[in-house]
Design a protein around this motif. Structure first.
Motif, PDB file in Angstrom:
ATOM      1  N   LYS A  20      -1.970  -0.928   2.264  1.00 56.56           N
ATOM      2  CA  LYS A  20      -1.887   0.327   1.513  1.00 56.56           C
ATOM      3  C   LYS A  20      -2.356   0.123   0.077  1.00 56.56           C
ATOM      4  CE  LYS A  20       1.851   2.986   3.740  1.00 56.56           C
ATOM      5  NZ  LYS A  20       1.240   4.326   3.657  1.00 56.56           N
ATOM      6  N   PRO A  21      -3.233   0.999  -0.439  1.00 49.37           N
ATOM      7  CA  PRO A  21      -3.609   0.904  -1.851  1.00 49.37           C
ATOM      8  C   PRO A  21      -2.487   1.406  -2.750  1.00 49.37           C
ATOM      9  CG  PRO A  21      -4.727   2.758  -0.798  1.00 49.37           C
ATOM     10  CD  PRO A  21      -3.992   2.022   0.286  1.00 49.37           C
ATOM     11  N   ILE A  22      -2.498   0.956  -3.982  1.00 50.55           N
ATOM     12  CA  ILE A  22      -1.463   1.330  -4.939  1.00 50.55           C
ATOM     13  C   ILE A  22      -1.397   2.838  -5.123  1.00 50.55           C
ATOM     14  CG2 ILE A  22      -0.853   1.213  -7.399  1.00 50.55           C
ATOM     15  CD1 ILE A  22      -1.751  -1.703  -7.363  1.00 50.55           C
ATOM     16  N   SER A  23      -2.557   3.487  -5.225  1.00 47.14           N
ATOM     17  CA  SER A  23      -2.586   4.929  -5.459  1.00 47.14           C
ATOM     18  C   SER A  23      -1.905   5.702  -4.333  1.00 47.14           C
ATOM     19  CB  SER A  23      -4.027   5.409  -5.624  1.00 47.14           C
ATOM     20  OG  SER A  23      -4.799   5.076  -4.488  1.00 47.14           O
ATOM     21  N   GLU A  24      -2.086   5.259  -3.103  1.00 43.15           N
ATOM     22  CA  GLU A  24      -1.468   5.942  -1.957  1.00 43.15           C
ATOM     23  C   GLU A  24       0.051   5.815  -1.995  1.00 43.15           C
ATOM     24  OE1 GLU A  24      -1.240   5.483   2.914  1.00 43.15           O
ATOM     25  OE2 GLU A  24      -3.061   4.852   1.855  1.00 43.15           O
ATOM     26  N   VAL A  25       0.540   4.634  -2.315  1.00 39.81           N
ATOM     27  CA  VAL A  25       1.991   4.432  -2.395  1.00 39.81           C
ATOM     28  C   VAL A  25       2.583   5.261  -3.533  1.00 39.81           C
ATOM     29  CG1 VAL A  25       3.803   2.729  -2.825  1.00 39.81           C
ATOM     30  CG2 VAL A  25       1.879   2.158  -1.340  1.00 39.81           C
ATOM     31  N   ALA A  26       1.878   5.335  -4.652  1.00 42.08           N
ATOM     32  CA  ALA A  26       2.347   6.143  -5.779  1.00 42.08           C
ATOM     33  C   ALA A  26       2.471   7.610  -5.390  1.00 42.08           C
ATOM     34  CB  ALA A  26       1.403   5.980  -6.964  1.00 42.08           C
ATOM     35  N   ARG A  27       1.468   8.130  -4.692  1.00 39.13           N
ATOM     36  CA  ARG A  27       1.511   9.532  -4.264  1.00 39.13           C
ATOM     37  C   ARG A  27       2.621   9.772  -3.240  1.00 39.13           C
ATOM     38  NH1 ARG A  27      -4.119   8.682  -3.887  1.00 39.13           N
ATOM     39  NH2 ARG A  27      -3.926   8.509  -1.612  1.00 39.13           N
ATOM     40  N   GLU A  28       2.734   8.844  -2.274  1.00 40.39           N
ATOM     41  CA  GLU A  28       3.670   9.037  -1.171  1.00 40.39           C
ATOM     42  C   GLU A  28       5.121   8.991  -1.615  1.00 40.39           C
ATOM     43  OE1 GLU A  28       4.572   7.084   3.257  1.00 40.39           O
ATOM     44  OE2 GLU A  28       2.805   6.469   2.094  1.00 40.39           O
ATOM     45  N   GLY A  30       6.161   9.048  -5.028  1.00 41.48           N
ATOM     46  CA  GLY A  30       6.383   9.573  -6.354  1.00 41.48           C
ATOM     47  C   GLY A  30       6.632   8.495  -7.392  1.00 41.48           C
ATOM     48  N   LEU A  31       5.870   7.427  -7.329  1.00 42.24           N
ATOM     49  CA  LEU A  31       6.070   6.284  -8.223  1.00 42.24           C
ATOM     50  C   LEU A  31       4.957   6.194  -9.264  1.00 42.24           C
ATOM     51  CD1 LEU A  31       6.985   3.652  -5.477  1.00 42.24           C
ATOM     52  CD2 LEU A  31       8.576   4.879  -6.960  1.00 42.24           C
ATOM     53  N   ASP A  32       5.225   5.480 -10.322  1.00 42.74           N
ATOM     54  CA  ASP A  32       4.237   5.202 -11.362  1.00 42.74           C
ATOM     55  C   ASP A  32       3.341   4.061 -10.880  1.00 42.74           C
ATOM     56  OD1 ASP A  32       2.767   4.539 -13.588  1.00 42.74           O
ATOM     57  OD2 ASP A  32       4.490   4.151 -14.885  1.00 42.74           O
ATOM     58  N   GLU A  33       2.038   4.298 -10.861  1.00 44.82           N
ATOM     59  CA  GLU A  33       1.115   3.268 -10.376  1.00 44.82           C
ATOM     60  C   GLU A  33       1.272   1.954 -11.132  1.00 44.82           C
ATOM     61  OE1 GLU A  33      -2.981   4.128  -9.877  1.00 44.82           O
ATOM     62  OE2 GLU A  33      -2.659   6.076  -8.938  1.00 44.82           O
ATOM     63  N   ASP A  34       1.509   2.023 -12.420  1.00 49.43           N
ATOM     64  CA  ASP A  34       1.596   0.812 -13.236  1.00 49.43           C
ATOM     65  C   ASP A  34       2.821  -0.030 -12.897  1.00 49.43           C
ATOM     66  OD1 ASP A  34      -0.723   1.474 -14.566  1.00 49.43           O
ATOM     67  OD2 ASP A  34       0.324   2.528 -16.180  1.00 49.43           O
ATOM     68  N   ALA A  35       3.813   0.591 -12.243  1.00 51.51           N
ATOM     69  CA  ALA A  35       5.039  -0.143 -11.907  1.00 51.51           C
ATOM     70  C   ALA A  35       5.008  -0.723 -10.502  1.00 51.51           C
ATOM     71  CB  ALA A  35       6.247   0.778 -12.059  1.00 51.51           C
ATOM     72  N   ILE A  36       3.947  -0.440  -9.744  1.00 51.36           N
ATOM     73  CA  ILE A  36       3.860  -0.893  -8.355  1.00 51.36           C
ATOM     74  C   ILE A  36       3.293  -2.312  -8.295  1.00 51.36           C
ATOM     75  CG2 ILE A  36       2.705  -0.503  -6.130  1.00 51.36           C
ATOM     76  CD1 ILE A  36       2.855   2.496  -6.739  1.00 51.36           C
ATOM     77  N   VAL A  37       3.877  -3.128  -7.456  1.00 53.47           N
ATOM     78  CA  VAL A  37       3.417  -4.498  -7.231  1.00 53.47           C
ATOM     79  C   VAL A  37       2.798  -4.576  -5.846  1.00 53.47           C
ATOM     80  CG1 VAL A  37       4.132  -6.898  -6.910  1.00 53.47           C
ATOM     81  CG2 VAL A  37       5.109  -5.535  -8.779  1.00 53.47           C
ATOM     82  N   LYS A  38       1.541  -4.962  -5.770  1.00 51.92           N
ATOM     83  CA  LYS A  38       0.860  -5.072  -4.479  1.00 51.92           C
ATOM     84  C   LYS A  38       0.711  -6.534  -4.083  1.00 51.92           C
ATOM     85  CE  LYS A  38      -3.242  -3.863  -1.812  1.00 51.92           C
ATOM     86  NZ  LYS A  38      -4.677  -3.509  -1.850  1.00 51.92           N
ATOM     87  N   LEU A  39       1.411  -6.906  -3.029  1.00 49.70           N
ATOM     88  CA  LEU A  39       1.333  -8.260  -2.475  1.00 49.70           C
ATOM     89  C   LEU A  39       1.047  -8.152  -0.984  1.00 49.70           C
ATOM     90  CD1 LEU A  39       4.419  -9.838  -4.312  1.00 49.70           C
ATOM     91  CD2 LEU A  39       2.005 -10.030  -4.950  1.00 49.70           C
ATOM     92  N   ALA A  40       0.004  -7.390  -0.657  1.00 45.87           N
ATOM     93  CA  ALA A  40      -0.260  -7.059   0.740  1.00 45.87           C
ATOM     94  C   ALA A  40      -1.563  -7.605   1.282  1.00 45.87           C
ATOM     95  CB  ALA A  40      -0.256  -5.527   0.915  1.00 45.87           C
ATOM     96  N   SER A  41      -2.563  -7.818   0.429  1.00 46.88           N
ATOM     97  CA  SER A  41      -3.914  -8.064   0.939  1.00 46.88           C
ATOM     98  C   SER A  41      -4.496  -9.409   0.552  1.00 46.88           C
ATOM     99  CB  SER A  41      -4.844  -6.932   0.470  1.00 46.88           C
ATOM    100  OG  SER A  41      -4.379  -5.687   0.955  1.00 46.88           O
ATOM    101  N   ASN A  42      -3.638 -10.339   0.117  1.00 47.13           N
ATOM    102  CA  ASN A  42      -4.068 -11.704  -0.202  1.00 47.13           C
ATOM    103  C   ASN A  42      -5.162 -11.738  -1.265  1.00 47.13           C
ATOM    104  OD1 ASN A  42      -2.307 -12.284   1.866  1.00 47.13           O
ATOM    105  ND2 ASN A  42      -3.899 -12.672   3.375  1.00 47.13           N
TER     106      ASN A  42
END
Length: 370
Positions: A20-28, A30-42
Motif C-alpha cells: 500500500k502506498p502512503i497516500s492510500e493509507v492516509a486517505r483510507e 484519515g491520517l497525516d501522510e508525514d506521520a505514516i511509516v512505510k515498512l512494506a516494500s523493502n
C-alpha cells in the motif's frame, strides 16, 4: 459480447499485489501522510543517493530525446564492475522485467518452470503469463530445497527460478550449495539466480555469481537497483548471462525499457560505495533491533539475510490480516503475506532506527489487543 477474452491461463492470473502506498493509507484511515511509516516494500530508507540525484539533474536536459536503447554507459559500468563483456548484460525495467523476459524468451506454452514454495510471487505470474506448467517444490525451513528442486526437473522443464536471499522469507543459500545445484541442472534448462538482495549479505556470505556465468552457459544472474541502491521508483534491473541467452532476451525486450534518468542514476549509484556501506550498516543494526524486540514479545521469526524480516503474529489463519489492519490504523504499513500461503505472518522491511521503533511500539499495541 464474447464471454471471455484472452487465453484461459491469462484469465487465471491473480494480479500482483503491491504494498500500500502512503497516500492510500492516509486517505483510507484519515491520517497525516508525514506521520505514516512505510515498512512494506523493502525500499531503502535513505531514499535516492545524492550522487544519483545529481546525475538525473544533468540528464534531464535531454529528456526530449529517447533514451539510449542499448544503455551503453550503464552496460559499460556494469561490465567493468562484474568483469564480463558488455554484450553479456541485459537491462530491464526493474528486475521484474528481467524475470518476465526470461520466461517469454526460454519457455513455450506447456513446458515447465521450477520454483520453490514461498518464493517471489512474480515467478508464478511469469509462469502463468506464458502458459507454462508450474513445478512448485515444497520449501525446507521456509527456503529452497535445492536437492528436491534438482530432482523435480523433468524432460519438459526449461527454466528454474532461485531467489537468494529469498523474498519474502529472507532465507539464504551458500555458494557451495548453489554451485553443486548448477552442476546437476541439464544444459538445456536455464537457471535464473535472482539476487535482488545480494548487497545486504555480510562479507562472509558474499560470493561472485558473475564468475559462475563464465562457467555455466545456462545461468542467468538477475540484479536490481531498487533495493540497496535506493532507486525503486526508477525501475532499473539487469541480467548477466552469456550471449546465447542475452541475444534471445534482447529480441523480445521492449525498446527503451530503461529511461534516461534511470540509466544515469544507476551509473552514479553503482559507484557510490559510501551510500552502499551506510545502508548495509543501517540494515544490520535494524535487523538486530527487530530481532531483539521479536524475542522479547515471544514471536517466531525467520532469520533473514535481506532487508526485511518475516515474523509470525498469530496462530489462526486470520492473524496476519488482523494485525496488519491494526498496524495500518496506527499509521504503520507492513506486508501481509497470505498470498504466499503464510497468513499468520507479516513481512516487515527494515527502516531507519526511529521507524523501526515506531513499528515495534505499534506491533506491541496490536498484539496486546488480540
Amino acid at each position: 459480447m464474447p464471454k471471455n477474452f484472452g487465453p484461459e491461463y491469462v484469465r487465471a492470473i491473480a494480479p500482483y499485489q503491491a504494498g500500500k502506498p502512503i497516500s492510500e493509507v492516509a486517505r483510507e484511515f484519515g491520517l497525516d501522510e508525514d506521520a505514516i511509516v512505510k515498512l512494506a516494500s523493502n525500499e531503502n530508507p535513505f531514499g535516492v543517493p545524492e550522487s544519483a540525484k545529481a546525475a538525473m539533474a544533468a540528464a534531464a536536459a535531454d529528456l526530449g530525446r529517447y533514451p539510449d536503447a542499448n544503455g551503453f554507459e550503464l552496460k559499460a559500468a556494469l561490465a567493468e564492475r562484474y568483469d564480463v563483456p558488455a554484450d553479456w548484460i541485459t537491462l530491464g525495467n526493474g528486475s521484474n522485467d528481467i524475470l518476465e523476459i526470461a520466461a517469454h524468451a526460454f519457455v513455450e506454452r506447456g513446458q515447465a518452470i521450477v520454483y520453490a514454495q514461498y518464493s517471489f510471487a512474480v515467478y508464478a505470474l511469469a509462469t502463468q503469463g506464458v502458459g507454462a506448467r508450474a513445478i512448485v517444490v515444497p520449501a525446507r525451513d521456509y527456503g529452497h530445497d535445492l536437492d528436491a528442486m534438482a530432482a523435480a526437473i523433468d524432460a519438459d522443464t526449461r527454466l528454474v527460478f532461485i531467489a537468494n536471499p529469498n523474498n519474502p522469507t529472507g532465507t539464504f543459500i551458500g555458494a557451495a550449495d548453489i554451485e553443486a545445484f548448477l552442476k546437476k541442472v541439464p544444459a538445456n534448462v536455464v537457471v535464473v539466480l535472482d539476487e535482488a538482495y545480494n548487497e545486504f549479505l555480510s562479507p562472509e556470505n558474499q560470493y561472485e555469481s558473475a564468475a559462475w556465468v563464465k562457467q555455466y552457459p545456462n545461468l542467468l544472474v538477475s540484479r536490481t537497483f531498487s533495493k540497496a541502491y535506493g532507486l525503486a521508483g526508477l525501475r532499473v534491473g539487469f541480467a548477466i548471462a552469456q550471449p546465447a541467452l542475452t541475444d534471445l532476451m534482447n529480441r523480445i525486450r521492449q525498446p527503451f525499457n530503461v529511461n534516461s534518468l534511470a540509466q544515469a542514476a544507476a551509473v552514479a549509484a553503482l559507484n557510490d560505495k559510501e551510500f552502499l556501506e551506510r545502508g548495509a550498516r543501517n540494515n544490520a543494526a535494524g535487523y538486530e533491533q527487530f530481532v531483539e524486540a521479536f524475542q522479547q514479545m515471544g514471536l517466531e521469526y525467520v532469520p533473514s539475510f535481506g532487508n526485511f524480516v518475516l515474523v509470525k503474529v498469530g496462530k489462526d489463519l486470520a492473524a496476519g490480516a488482523r494485525v496488519n489492519l491494526a498496524l495500518l490504523k496506527q499509521g504503520v504499513i507492513v506486508r501481509p503475506v497470505g498470498n504466499y500461503g503464510l497468513p499468520e505472518w507479516l513481512r516487515i522491511s527494515i527502516g531507519l532506527p526511529q521507524e523501526n521503533a515506531i513499528l515495534i511500539s505499534a506491533l506491541q499495541k496490536a498484539l496486546a489487543a488480540e
